[in-house]
Design a protein around this motif. Structure first.
Motif, PDB file in Angstrom:
ATOM      1  N   SER A   1       0.826  -1.202   0.000  1.00  0.00           N
ATOM      2  CA  SER A   1       0.000   0.000   0.000  1.00  0.00           C
ATOM      3  C   SER A   1       0.866   1.260   0.000  1.00  0.00           C
ATOM      4  CB  SER A   1      -0.922   0.022   1.230  1.00  0.00           C
ATOM      5  OG  SER A   1      -1.618   1.248   1.307  1.00  0.00           O
ATOM      6  N   SER A   2       0.504   2.219  -0.835  1.00  0.00           N
ATOM      7  CA  SER A   2       1.292   3.450  -0.939  1.00  0.00           C
ATOM      8  C   SER A   2       1.221   4.303   0.316  1.00  0.00           C
ATOM      9  CB  SER A   2       0.805   4.271  -2.143  1.00  0.00           C
ATOM     10  OG  SER A   2       1.086   3.610  -3.356  1.00  0.00           O
ATOM     11  N   PHE A   3       0.224   4.105   1.145  1.00  0.00           N
ATOM     12  CA  PHE A   3       0.103   4.863   2.391  1.00  0.00           C
ATOM     13  C   PHE A   3       0.437   4.006   3.617  1.00  0.00           C
ATOM     14  CE2 PHE A   3      -2.787   7.733  -0.082  1.00  0.00           C
ATOM     15  CZ  PHE A   3      -2.085   8.904   0.151  1.00  0.00           C
ATOM     16  N   TYR A   4       1.114   2.885   3.411  1.00  0.00           N
ATOM     17  CA  TYR A   4       1.452   2.008   4.536  1.00  0.00           C
ATOM     18  C   TYR A   4       2.762   2.477   5.165  1.00  0.00           C
ATOM     19  CZ  TYR A   4       2.206  -2.297   7.199  1.00  0.00           C
ATOM     20  OH  TYR A   4       2.409  -3.215   8.194  1.00  0.00           O
ATOM     21  N   TYR A   5       2.657   3.126   6.322  1.00  0.00           N
ATOM     22  CA  TYR A   5       3.806   3.599   7.100  1.00  0.00           C
ATOM     23  C   TYR A   5       3.640   3.113   8.531  1.00  0.00           C
ATOM     24  CZ  TYR A   5       4.668   6.855   3.218  1.00  0.00           C
ATOM     25  OH  TYR A   5       4.912   7.412   1.979  1.00  0.00           O
ATOM     26  N   PRO A   6       3.890   1.828   8.800  1.00  0.00           N
ATOM     27  CA  PRO A   6       3.607   1.251  10.127  1.00  0.00           C
ATOM     28  C   PRO A   6       4.424   1.885  11.249  1.00  0.00           C
ATOM     29  CG  PRO A   6       4.914  -0.266   8.795  1.00  0.00           C
ATOM     30  CD  PRO A   6       4.489   0.842   7.884  1.00  0.00           C
ATOM     31  N   GLN A   7       5.538   2.552  10.906  1.00  0.00           N
ATOM     32  CA  GLN A   7       6.353   3.185  11.942  1.00  0.00           C
ATOM     33  C   GLN A   7       5.720   4.476  12.456  1.00  0.00           C
ATOM     34  OE1 GLN A   7       6.927   3.131   8.773  1.00  0.00           O
ATOM     35  NE2 GLN A   7       7.727   5.086   8.021  1.00  0.00           N
TER      36      GLN A   7
END
Length: 401
Positions: A213-219
């Protein structure tokens, strides 16, 4: 027996009062009042904020035109947690806005439609103006992300009226939304329709939880702000004052709050708005104390004829700009002659000043006999009223933005 009945009546009244308090109902803005707002849309889709899969070319990151409507509580442009309408689906996927209709209610639901121009870059600003009244105090809008499968930013049914007064200024942050019509995870993903169609949901730093996902920033605990919507009240028109507009005082500064849009009547939204309303009332009170005696009594203004509050055309007809001086007369000798002013009948209303959007119409009358001595002064000789609507614009006009 009589004392028992009194006690029972007191209990019933107490219960009714408690129910009213618990209902949380707040007064709405008067249908006699019309307000004009400017919405300024700022976008922050940059490589620095969203480096993953950032689209640099074919096409580069950009935003479509902003489509908005002021409306009553009965209209829904989109609603988080519900399937997108055909109009929202088409707009989110292709940018076509001709299917974003009025919800079948016409002027009873939609008051004004506005369009802000598209922007060719990911970080930019665009704006538009629109009208609201007491029966249509909510605003909804949306803008499509380009490129994207079916992603957009928007506001769902935000109420600009708080405790019977119009908000002076407020800025709302928005997260990217997924229309639930396409399975793509990236900005440039192929067209993979969702079958059956899903629901509209908010994209978060950890949802959807797919690594592609282009908006996947789990940090990150939450995504950086990608867009803000600022609403600024420009002018109010009050039917009780003959429809004359009162411009907002640019020297009045309200401490501006920035809230997260939650697309609905949430407690957090309401608390922020109530806090801003308290600030506005305090500022108005301080300004009122500094005015002094330099005020003109409204007793010299002829009260307009009341019109049905649910009749939009009659309400707009009553919004007239009457600009004439109120003169103070010296006492004349008892033997002085006097004559009342005489005026002609009103002329026909002129044509609307614009063929598309909000314009003005005027009518005039002439002085037949000027007043003499202590005679009655001449009434207004010019009347102006609103005409037209952004909803009158042909579809080709919107497609040029």
């Amino acid at each position: 027996m009589q004392s028992t009945r009194r006690l029972l009546l007191v209990c019933i009244l107490a219960v009714a009062a408690a129910v009213c308090r618990c209902s949380g109902a707040t007064p709405s803005c008067s249908p006699d009042k019309l307000a004009r707002y400017r919405v300024s849309v700022r976008t922050f889709w940059t490589r620095d904020r969203f480096p993953k899969h950032f689209p640099e070319w074919r096409p580069q990151a950009q935003w479509s035109k902003v489509i908005g409507k002021s409306h009553s509580k009965g209209y829904v442009m989109f609603r988080e947690g519900s399937p997108a309408s055909e109009g929202v689906r088409m707009f989110a996927k292709t940018g076509r806005s001709d299917k974003l209709d009025d919800g079948g209610g016409g002027e009873e639901i939609i008051f004004d439609t506005f369009v802000a121009p598209s922007v060719p870059t990911g970080a930019a600003r665009t704006q538009a103006q629109f009208f609201v009244d007491g029966n249509h105090s909510r605003v909804s809008l949306m803008s499509r992300m380009i490129p994207s499968p079916d992603w957009f930013v928007g506001i769902d049914s935000f109420d600009l009226c708080v405790n019977g007064n119009w908000l002076d200024s407020i800025t709302i942050e928005a997260d990217p939304m997924d229309a639930g019509c396409d399975n793509g995870f990236t900005f440039t993903a192929p067209n993979w329709p969702t079958d059956p169609q899903g629901i509209i949901y908010r994209i978060k730093s950890n949802y959807p939880s797919h690594p592609a996902s282009s908006f996947y920033y789990p940090q990150l605990s939450r995504l950086p702000t990608i867009a803000t919507f600022q609403f600024i009240k420009i002018k109010e028109y009050d039917q009780s004052l003959g429809g004359r507009g009162q411009a907002s005082d640019p020297t009045v500064k309200i401490e501006e709050s920035v809230i997260k849009v939650l697309n609905g009547d949430t407690d957090s939204d309401r608390e922020v708005q109530l806090e801003m309303e308290q600030q506005r009332r305090e500022q108005e009170y301080n300004n009122y104390k500094s005015i002094g005696d330099n005020q003109v009594s409204v007793a010299n203004v002829t009260a307009p004829q009341l019109v049905p509050k649910t009749n939009k055309d009659a309400l707009l007809d009553s919004i007239m700009i009457n600009s004439y001086p109120v003169r103070k007369h010296k006492k004349l000798h008892k033997k002085s002659r006097y004559r009342d002013c005489r005026v002609s009948d009103w002329s026909e209303w002129s044509g609307c000043s614009v063929s598309c959007g909000i314009g003005e119409m005027q009518r005039r009358r002439e002085v037949i006999k000027h007043p003499r001595g202590a005679g009655r002064q001449c009434p207004p000789l010019l009347e102006t009223k609103w005409c037209g609507s952004a909803r009158d614009c042909p579809q080709a006009h919107f497609n040029t933005w």
